[in-house]
Write a protein that holds these residues in place. Structure first.
Motif, PDB file in Angstrom:
ATOM      1  N   GLY A  79      34.232  31.518  49.708  1.00 46.92           N
ATOM      2  CA  GLY A  79      35.489  32.095  49.222  1.00 46.92           C
ATOM      3  C   GLY A  79      35.383  32.479  47.763  1.00 46.92           C
ATOM      4  N   HIS A  80      36.190  33.476  47.345  1.00 50.64           N
ATOM      5  CA  HIS A  80      36.239  33.851  45.933  1.00 50.64           C
ATOM      6  C   HIS A  80      37.555  34.561  45.656  1.00 50.64           C
ATOM      7  CE1 HIS A  80      35.294  38.284  46.241  1.00 50.64           C
ATOM      8  NE2 HIS A  80      34.968  37.881  47.442  1.00 50.64           N
ATOM      9  N   GLY A  81      37.929  34.605  44.377  1.00 46.94           N
ATOM     10  CA  GLY A  81      39.170  35.265  43.996  1.00 46.94           C
ATOM     11  C   GLY A  81      39.291  35.356  42.492  1.00 46.94           C
ATOM     12  N   ARG A  82      40.323  36.051  42.041  1.00 44.82           N
ATOM     13  CA  ARG A  82      40.563  36.217  40.604  1.00 44.82           C
ATOM     14  C   ARG A  82      41.491  35.135  40.052  1.00 44.82           C
ATOM     15  NH1 ARG A  82      38.944  40.970  38.306  1.00 44.82           N
ATOM     16  NH2 ARG A  82      38.043  42.505  39.718  1.00 44.82           N
ATOM     17  N   SER A  83      41.934  34.247  40.908  1.00 44.21           N
ATOM     18  CA  SER A  83      42.777  33.123  40.487  1.00 44.21           C
ATOM     19  C   SER A  83      42.531  31.983  41.466  1.00 44.21           C
ATOM     20  CB  SER A  83      44.258  33.517  40.496  1.00 44.21           C
ATOM     21  OG  SER A  83      44.683  33.775  41.832  1.00 44.21           O
ATOM     22  N   GLU A 154      33.015  29.108  38.095  1.00 41.69           N
ATOM     23  CA  GLU A 154      34.098  29.807  37.397  1.00 41.69           C
ATOM     24  C   GLU A 154      33.538  30.689  36.288  1.00 41.69           C
ATOM     25  OE1 GLU A 154      37.704  26.581  38.046  1.00 41.69           O
ATOM     26  OE2 GLU A 154      36.848  26.819  36.036  1.00 41.69           O
ATOM     27  N   ASP A 155      34.015  31.897  36.243  1.00 40.55           N
ATOM     28  CA  ASP A 155      33.561  32.891  35.263  1.00 40.55           C
ATOM     29  C   ASP A 155      34.672  33.131  34.245  1.00 40.55           C
ATOM     30  OD1 ASP A 155      32.536  35.007  33.866  1.00 40.55           O
ATOM     31  OD2 ASP A 155      32.424  36.391  35.572  1.00 40.55           O
ATOM     32  N   TYR A 156      34.379  32.803  32.984  1.00 42.88           N
ATOM     33  CA  TYR A 156      35.351  32.996  31.908  1.00 42.88           C
ATOM     34  C   TYR A 156      35.012  34.211  31.035  1.00 42.88           C
ATOM     35  CZ  TYR A 156      37.483  28.517  33.036  1.00 42.88           C
ATOM     36  OH  TYR A 156      38.139  27.472  33.679  1.00 42.88           O
ATOM     37  N   ASN A 161      33.802  34.756  21.903  1.00 43.72           N
ATOM     38  CA  ASN A 161      34.827  34.725  20.856  1.00 43.72           C
ATOM     39  C   ASN A 161      36.241  34.948  21.394  1.00 43.72           C
ATOM     40  OD1 ASN A 161      32.870  34.392  18.753  1.00 43.72           O
ATOM     41  ND2 ASN A 161      32.389  36.578  18.952  1.00 43.72           N
ATOM     42  N   ASP A 162      36.345  35.207  22.682  1.00 39.42           N
ATOM     43  CA  ASP A 162      37.654  35.447  23.289  1.00 39.42           C
ATOM     44  C   ASP A 162      37.642  34.872  24.702  1.00 39.42           C
ATOM     45  OD1 ASP A 162      40.209  36.315  23.827  1.00 39.42           O
ATOM     46  OD2 ASP A 162      39.609  38.389  24.264  1.00 39.42           O
ATOM     47  N   VAL A 163      37.675  33.545  24.795  1.00 36.25           N
ATOM     48  CA  VAL A 163      37.597  32.868  26.089  1.00 36.25           C
ATOM     49  C   VAL A 163      39.009  32.666  26.647  1.00 36.25           C
ATOM     50  CG1 VAL A 163      36.794  30.798  27.291  1.00 36.25           C
ATOM     51  CG2 VAL A 163      35.516  31.677  25.313  1.00 36.25           C
ATOM     52  N   PRO A 164      39.272  33.190  27.836  1.00 35.69           N
ATOM     53  CA  PRO A 164      40.619  33.045  28.412  1.00 35.69           C
ATOM     54  C   PRO A 164      40.898  31.607  28.844  1.00 35.69           C
ATOM     55  CG  PRO A 164      39.142  34.060  30.000  1.00 35.69           C
ATOM     56  CD  PRO A 164      38.373  33.968  28.712  1.00 35.69           C
ATOM     57  N   GLU A 165      42.185  31.266  28.971  1.00 37.10           N
ATOM     58  CA  GLU A 165      42.574  29.937  29.424  1.00 37.10           C
ATOM     59  C   GLU A 165      42.134  29.693  30.860  1.00 37.10           C
ATOM     60  OE1 GLU A 165      44.127  27.071  28.323  1.00 37.10           O
ATOM     61  OE2 GLU A 165      43.640  27.890  26.347  1.00 37.10           O
ATOM     62  N   GLU A 166      42.333  30.718  31.697  1.00 34.13           N
ATOM     63  CA  GLU A 166      41.979  30.608  33.110  1.00 34.13           C
ATOM     64  C   GLU A 166      40.792  31.516  33.419  1.00 34.13           C
ATOM     65  OE1 GLU A 166      43.318  28.447  35.135  1.00 34.13           O
ATOM     66  OE2 GLU A 166      44.730  27.773  33.586  1.00 34.13           O
ATOM     67  N   PRO A 167      39.976  31.155  34.389  1.00 31.98           N
ATOM     68  CA  PRO A 167      38.819  31.989  34.725  1.00 31.98           C
ATOM     69  C   PRO A 167      39.236  33.351  35.283  1.00 31.98           C
ATOM     70  CG  PRO A 167      39.106  30.223  36.334  1.00 31.98           C
ATOM     71  CD  PRO A 167      40.050  29.926  35.211  1.00 31.98           C
ATOM     72  N   ILE A 168      38.391  34.341  35.061  1.00 30.93           N
ATOM     73  CA  ILE A 168      38.670  35.688  35.573  1.00 30.93           C
ATOM     74  C   ILE A 168      38.136  35.870  36.988  1.00 30.93           C
ATOM     75  CG2 ILE A 168      38.778  36.736  33.284  1.00 30.93           C
ATOM     76  CD1 ILE A 168      35.923  37.701  33.670  1.00 30.93           C
ATOM     77  N   HIS A 169      37.171  35.019  37.383  1.00 30.58           N
ATOM     78  CA  HIS A 169      36.676  34.993  38.759  1.00 30.58           C
ATOM     79  C   HIS A 169      36.355  33.551  39.137  1.00 30.58           C
ATOM     80  CE1 HIS A 169      35.797  39.354  38.086  1.00 30.58           C
ATOM     81  NE2 HIS A 169      36.176  39.411  39.350  1.00 30.58           N
TER      82      HIS A 169
END
Length: 461
Positions: A79-83, A154-156, A161-169
């Motif tokens: 399985g995979h997703g953006r959230s 998890e892919d951030y 220098n700009d790491v999101p709070e939640e993973p993008i994938h």
């Protein structure tokens, strides 16, 4: 009635974040070696460490990982997703019959978490694992030696220098196999018995062998063999290896040593000793003193791959045998009274001789893999040497400095060599663009001189 093609399964490939340009050609070459190929449904972002691939069998996935040094691991993708929500929905839609063989009550398992571009606390990891309780795991957890290993990946993103709070994938899958990254350390040049000024980095040596699709029982040749570093990677994959070099001292392991704090080479420092060090001596055919501009081989298709790193004129001068009638550059003497007359050997001539040799002596489908030095401000694809018998497969850049690089060129023999092909490059008007390679040394050192002058000027401020 034609048999239906086997159903494709989705796999997730986790790649190392180095030599980014080399990864796709390596994976493509190895897939073709395994009997597979990329198709339009592959989900690949070239710079990303996560690629989704479709294979007809787990056996093909394992075959790929037995060779690659660019990939770390491969997983059967469940399985995979953006959230997190998309990932859970994807997992719930994954066919239960494909999961159950790995979730039986008499089995053991563990779940591992891998994050790219972010570090999680142990509490955060446990929370993510607990969120997967809806999966029908019936076995027992075994953290030391489980039968089955599952990964949350998890892919951030690519920007540290700009790491999101939640993973993008997000991805979840069953671990299948690891790649051959340990070869980089076990074959490190630092530990090698016999080295020279230009001994090739172990990782790049294995990448070159993979680009060349070297396989067991192939015959692989290096016309600029040096200390034999490129023979080692091919021999590791089961090929019989041989080479030539114009330098008598290097071939025979004589003269001054390249290793720090060592003045002269020892009596057992030679190419054969290098292969013996790794248990590969049985694959060593021989290394001969010879001039690459004057082939010594009988006519015919002799080699399955030619893998080489020609001299650029920086650490080692490009030379060929001269004669008394030619403008003599130097007369050299080895430590055993071996004399030869050498004359200049232009880079453009080196590459044309190399392509002509490959066109004539490679088997059909055989590959030529070599390094081409480039002055970056003047680079265009038109300066890549061509030959009508050879098809360009890949062209990957490795930066050397702000103004220079070298490109790993892979070509495949697609047409049988004929006598009229020998000087074909002179007939099509394409020779002139390549002559710029001849001044690479001057341009390289011009850039070095300018950089040193700039540093001195900055230090004076």
């Amino acid at each position: 009635m034609a048999l239906a093609a086997p159903a494709l399964r989705r796999y997730l490939l986790l790649l190392a974040q180095e030599h980014l340009e080399f990864r796709l050609p390596e994976i493509t070459s190895l897939l073709s070696l395994c009997g597979g190929q990329f198709n339009g449904e592959q989900e690949i972002c070239v710079n990303s460490p996560f690629w989704i691939l479709n294979f007809p069998s787990e056996e093909m996935a394992r075959g790929l990982m037995k060779r690659t040094v660019c990939a770390k691991s491969i997983f059967e993708l469940w399985g995979h997703g953006r959230s997190a929500g998309e990932l859970y929905t994807s997992l719930k839609n994954y066919p239960t019959d494909k999961m159950l063989p790995y979730l039986q009550s008499d089995s053991t398992y563990k779940i591992h978490i891998h994050t790219f571009n972010k570090t999680l606390t142990q509490a955060q990891k446990i929370k993510k694992i607990d969120a997967l309780e809806f999966l029908p795991f019936k076995g027992r957890v075994n953290l030391k030696n489980p039968e089955h290993i599952f990964w949350i990946l998890e892919d951030y993103g690519m920007n540290p220098n700009d790491v999101p709070e939640e993973p993008i994938h997000l991805y979840f899958g069953r671990w299948i196999a690891d790649g051959q990254r340990e070869l980089i350390e076990s074959y490190s040049v630092k530990k090698r018995h016999f080295i020279g000024n230009t001994s090739m980095d172990a990782c790049l040596s294995f990448i070159m062998a993979n680009h060349g699709r070297v396989k067991p029982n192939d015959i692989v040749y290096d016309p600029f063999v040096g200390t034999g570093g490129l023979l080692i990677s091919s021999a590791h994959f089961g090929a019989y290896v041989c080479g030539t070099d114009i330098d008598y001292n290097t071939i025979h392991g004589l003269g001054k040593a390249s290793r720090k704090n060592q003045k002269w080479r020892g009596p057992d420092e030679n190419i054969r000793a290098n292969l013996r060090q790794y248990g590969l001596e049985k694959y060593y055919l021989d290394a001969l003193v010879a001039d690459s501009s004057r082939p010594i081989w009988r006519k015919g298709m002799l080699f399955d791959a030619i893998i080489t790193d020609p001299p650029y004129g920086i650490r080692e001068a490009p030379r060929r045998m001269g004669s008394q009638k030619e403008t003599v550059k130097s007369v050299e003497r080895s430590t055993e009274n071996h004399f030869f007359v050498s004359s200049s050997y232009h880079l453009s001539d080196i590459f044309f001789d190399l392509l002509k040799f490959g066109a004539e002596y490679l088997v059909m489908g055989g590959r030529l893999v070599y390094w081409l030095p480039i002055y970056r401000p003047e680079y265009t694809e038109e300066i890549i040497p061509r030959h009508p018998c050879l098809k360009l497969i890949s062209n990957c850049e490795q930066m050397l400095s702000s103004h220079t690089s070298r490109r790993l060129i892979t070509m495949e023999k697609v047409k049988e060599f004929k006598d009229q092909d020998e000087h074909s490059y002179l007939l099509d008007g394409q020779y002139m663009p390549y002559r710029g390679h001849n001044s690479f040394r001057e341009k390289y050192f011009s850039g070095v001189t300018k950089r040193i002058a700039k540093e001195e000027k900055d230090n004076q401020k």
